[in-house]
Design a protein around this motif. Sequence first.
Motif, PDB file in Angstrom:
ATOM      1  N   ASP A   1     106.230   2.743  29.362  1.00 49.40           N
ATOM      2  CA  ASP A   1     105.953   2.791  27.837  1.00 49.40           C
ATOM      3  C   ASP A   1     104.563   2.395  26.788  1.00 49.40           C
ATOM      4  N   GLU A   2     104.257   2.668  26.643  1.00 51.60           N
ATOM      5  CA  GLU A   2     102.595   2.145  26.006  1.00 51.60           C
ATOM      6  C   GLU A   2     101.797   0.714  27.055  1.00 51.60           C
TER       7      GLU A   2
ATOM      8  N   THR B   1     108.880   9.728  25.350  1.00 54.75           N
ATOM      9  CA  THR B   1     109.951   8.088  25.709  1.00 54.75           C
ATOM     10  C   THR B   1     111.286   8.767  25.555  1.00 54.75           C
TER      11      THR B   1
HETATM   12 MG    MG Z   1     107.246   7.172  22.184  1.00 52.88          MG
END
Ligand code: MG
Length: 524
Positions: free
Chosen positions: A160-161, A38
């Motif tokens: 992100d995810e 991240t």
């Molecule tokens: Mg992360």
Amino acid sequence: MRGIVKRYGDVRALDGVDLELRPGEVHALLGENGAGKTTLMNVLYGMTRPDAGTIEIGGRAVRFAAPRDAAAEGIGMVHQHFMLVPTLTVAENMVLGRPGGLFLGRRRLAAVADRLAELARRYELDVDPHAKVWQLSVGEQQRVEILRALYHEARVLILDEPTSTLAPVESERLFPRLRAMAREGAAVVFITHHLGDVMRWADRITVLRRGTRVGVLDPAATSEPELARLMVGRDVGTVAPRTGPSVRKETVLTVDGIRANGDRGPIALHDVSFTVAAGEIVAIAGVEGNGQPELEEVLTGLRAPAAGRVLLDGRDVTDLPPGARLGHGLGLVPSDRNRRGIVGGLSVAENLVLDRIGRAPFGTPLRVSRQAIEEHGAAEVERFSIAVSSPAQLAGTLSGGNAQRTVLARALSAGLRCLVAAQPTRGLDVGAIEFVWERLAEARAAGLAVLLISTDLDEVMSIADRCCVLYRGRLVASWPREDLDREQIGLAMGGALNHPPQAPDAAEAARSADDAPSPDFEEA
Ligand SMILES: [Mg+2]
Ligand SMILES: Nc1ncnc2c1ncn2[C@@H]1O[C@H](COP(=O)(O)OP(=O)(O)OP(=O)(O)O)[C@@H](O)[C@H]1O
């Protein structure tokens, strides 16, 4: 990106990382919790300023002081927590923060909506440009975020995810769309802990470990075990073994005819009834937004139900506040760990005993025992492999996965009767998921009643003794462990199984009829 360094105090979140993205590729970014994924993407998106390193786009050096600068260079990011304004329409959200913004006239806004509709058609991202964001499901909101990047002609799209909040069916649809965007020349980066998705959809894979790049791989020339090994630095299993037969004993938790309103007024839970016995794990499966947060809140005392009762060991706790419930042995691993699970301004050690400060062995109501808290903190950090420079590190600086480990460590050391675990492995890496499943199985073997609220089918299949599906606020289906079937659960989660609404005592009936042929929901 070359030689990107980012330090937080003693922690080297990124220690000279290189990342290269090519137009037309789908690129997976992998790594354990806290590896720096991240942070690296936040640097690329202009949210985080690196201490060293350079970014070049098409051979030209760029420097981003804010996300606005990155957006101007065609970099778009879909965060795990969406950044949309709920009270505005989809089209209005597109122009927010752009020249003209919300002051665009009706005609210009109509043009925005037309362009969105066209993009939505081209990439099969069906959303209504005129819908208000609060009316949209999680999956739709994600599509809006992707549309926003497309609308602003992103050359690089970072996710992100992206699948962690989607229904299985929706995740299946996401990747072909990402492929289509790549085909038109964008570089798409996605972060995930699901190695299967990586193998299936990525063109290239970059693996980070503790702030350094440890590999760039071609999925055709690698395997899931190899990826897991690279990430963690040792061999890990990717799927936990199923737990042994249930040692179910007396009923601990009874949820009886619960009805509750949602935040937006309409009824979020209709007559929900089930029980959890000591020594069993009952899963409530379902896609986000079907009443899970409300159920979690009713169980833990944060939301008063409009009807129904919650019993713990036969005692009516419906009106007890959260602290008193904990006193009776009802604990929670909250799904929203940043808001409810962790106090960012306190240390990790303090967070690990948050619910027990002022009680032995962590002191008395008059005196807090620093030493006991620190010792306990050090031991739990070790036991749960929480990646911190020391237990005194502020919890607000933990990576997603490490925050989750902290919350779990706290719940599992509290001596509970019943644990409500909501999305306990969301955002965890493979090694950590296996670890958490083992801990939950251990708790079950020790006689804890575990209610698992989960969107993750693998999780349900691996550790649940029984699974009910929550769809639009109702329990629409229920299976004992022997009959758990991935496909059936997936269908029920998507609302495709037409089971009759559950009678208030159906869960109870299913329990007592264990040796008789299951009267559980017949296929309609
Ligand atoms: Mg992360
Ligand atoms: N603001 C901050 N202050 C201190 N440390 C930080 C801060 N932000 C991140 N870190 C640390 O940097 C490291 C990398 O965090 P990052 O969030 O990038 O990990 P990640 O790979 O995304 O992990 P996850 O899979 O858990 O989301 C972690 O050790 C984290 O604790």
